[in-house]
Design a protein around this motif. Structure first.
Motif, mmCIF file in Angstrom:
data_model
loop_
_atom_site.group_PDB
_atom_site.id
_atom_site.type_symbol
_atom_site.label_atom_id
_atom_site.label_comp_id
_atom_site.label_asym_id
_atom_site.label_seq_id
_atom_site.Cartn_x
_atom_site.Cartn_y
_atom_site.Cartn_z
ATOM 1 N N ASP A 62 -43.420 61.354 -36.685
ATOM 2 C CA ASP A 62 -42.786 61.508 -35.380
ATOM 3 C C ASP A 62 -42.042 60.248 -34.946
ATOM 4 N N ASP A 63 -42.494 59.087 -35.410
ATOM 5 C CA ASP A 63 -41.821 57.843 -35.038
ATOM 6 C C ASP A 63 -40.660 57.501 -35.970
ATOM 7 N N GLY A 64 -40.304 58.407 -36.888
ATOM 8 C CA GLY A 64 -39.176 58.186 -37.779
ATOM 9 C C GLY A 64 -39.499 57.406 -39.023
ATOM 10 N N GLN A 65 -40.758 57.061 -39.249
ATOM 11 C CA GLN A 65 -41.152 56.309 -40.432
ATOM 12 C C GLN A 65 -41.225 57.233 -41.632
ATOM 13 N N LEU A 66 -40.715 56.766 -42.758
ATOM 14 C CA LEU A 66 -40.717 57.553 -43.989
ATOM 15 C C LEU A 66 -41.936 57.205 -44.824
ATOM 16 N N TYR A 67 -42.689 58.222 -45.232
ATOM 17 C CA TYR A 67 -43.894 58.027 -46.034
ATOM 18 C C TYR A 67 -43.762 58.817 -47.336
ATOM 19 N N TYR A 68 -44.272 58.209 -48.398
ATOM 20 C CA TYR A 68 -44.265 58.846 -49.708
ATOM 21 C C TYR A 68 -45.676 59.262 -50.083
ATOM 22 N N GLY A 69 -45.741 60.292 -50.921
ATOM 23 C CA GLY A 69 -47.034 60.780 -51.367
ATOM 24 C C GLY A 69 -46.909 61.544 -52.667
ATOM 25 N N PHE A 70 -48.080 61.951 -53.168
ATOM 26 C CA PHE A 70 -48.168 62.697 -54.420
ATOM 27 C C PHE A 70 -48.643 64.101 -54.093
ATOM 28 N N ALA A 71 -47.885 65.090 -54.521
ATOM 29 C CA ALA A 71 -48.210 66.479 -54.211
ATOM 30 C C ALA A 71 -49.477 66.910 -54.937
ATOM 31 N N THR A 72 -50.322 67.635 -54.225
ATOM 32 C CA THR A 72 -51.556 68.183 -54.780
ATOM 33 C C THR A 72 -51.582 69.683 -54.527
ATOM 34 N N ASP B 133 -49.391 55.278 -48.302
ATOM 35 C CA ASP B 133 -49.551 54.175 -47.342
ATOM 36 C C ASP B 133 -49.434 54.659 -45.901
ATOM 37 N N TYR B 134 -50.145 55.726 -45.574
ATOM 38 C CA TYR B 134 -50.103 56.216 -44.199
ATOM 39 C C TYR B 134 -50.959 55.324 -43.320
ATOM 40 N N ASN B 135 -50.427 54.976 -42.137
ATOM 41 C CA ASN B 135 -51.087 53.990 -41.289
ATOM 42 C C ASN B 135 -52.359 54.517 -40.638
ATOM 43 N N ASP B 136 -52.389 55.784 -40.309
ATOM 44 C CA ASP B 136 -53.531 56.363 -39.597
ATOM 45 C C ASP B 136 -54.113 57.495 -40.432
ATOM 46 N N PRO B 137 -54.983 57.190 -41.386
ATOM 47 C CA PRO B 137 -55.507 58.253 -42.259
ATOM 48 C C PRO B 137 -56.364 59.272 -41.532
ATOM 49 N N LYS B 138 -56.861 58.941 -40.340
ATOM 50 C CA LYS B 138 -57.688 59.896 -39.606
ATOM 51 C C LYS B 138 -56.859 60.968 -38.915
ATOM 52 N N ASN B 139 -55.611 60.710 -38.667
ATOM 53 C CA ASN B 139 -54.733 61.668 -37.984
ATOM 54 C C ASN B 139 -53.566 62.053 -38.895
#
Length: 212
Positions: free
Chosen positions: A102-112, A120-126
């Motif tokens: 929502d804040d416009g930050q781009l995050y990368y991940g691996f599809a499962t 590298d998500y900043n808030d893993p709880k949310n």
């Protein structure tokens, strides 16, 4: 007063025509590009289907590992290991994806199979709902096609061919000329027919992309 009709002018065969009337030049035949040049141009565009990082590493390290095509037993083994690692990189890159928070930050991940595992998500709880990014069968198809495209690009590289096939015979040369081009063109056609909507590591990101 008598009017006389003017006698018709006759043109003597072989007489020179008017100097101002130039003969029309013969129509020039359009030069059609050969099928080979068109195929080579299409093969060059195959690099656009690969991750930019993997392609950059290939272009930088291949001349070093192959000693500009003059390989011995050691450099040939090292080059083979490099090509395998880059092919694995192309395969795994097809399973990576990205999304904007929502804040416009781009995050990368691996599809499962359940969604996507973020690096590298900043808030893993949310963590937002990422089930739409889960793995699909088409991802494995794209991964295999990506490896085929990389193989086609590698086998069209002069240093790689000189390293593994310094003096190929006629039949081997025909295989080296035909197989990479055929595999690359077929793979690129399948990429066009079944495009990927993922924007993983090494691939360009378009705004508001989505995975159905």
């Amino acid at each position: 007063m008598c009017l006389r009709a003017r006698p018709p002018t006759t043109t003597v065969a072989g007489a020179p025509e008017d100097a101002n009337t130039a003969p029309e030049p013969p129509p020039s035949r359009p030069q059609l590009p050969s099928a080979l040049s068109q195929t080579l141009a299409s093969t060059a565009n195959l690099a656009k289907l690969l991750p930019t990082g993997t392609l950059l590493v290939f272009q930088v390290l291949t001349p070093i590992f192959t000693n500009n095509g003059s390989c011995d037993a050691t450099t040939r083994s090292l080059t083979a290991i490099l090509l395998v690692l880059l092919a694995v990189s192309c395969f795994l890159a097809c399973f990576t994806d990205s999304f904007k928070s929502d804040d416009g930050q781009l995050y990368y991940g691996f599809a499962t199979f359940q969604g996507m595992w973020l690096f590298d998500y900043n808030d893993p709880k949310n963590v937002p709902d990422l089930r739409k990014y889960r793995l699909r069968f088409i991802d494995f198809v794209h991964a295999v096609l990506s490896v085929l495209v990389f193989s086609a690009v590698a086998l069209r590289d002069r240093n790689v061919v000189s390293c593994f096939y310094p003096s190929p015979g006629q039949e081997a040369q025909e295989v080296l000329d035909i197989v990479p081009i055929g595999a690359g063109i077929i793979s690129s056609a399948l990429f066009v027919a079944f495009p990927t909507r993922r924007h993983g590591i090494g691939y360009p990101v378009t705004p508001d992309h989505d995975v159905n």
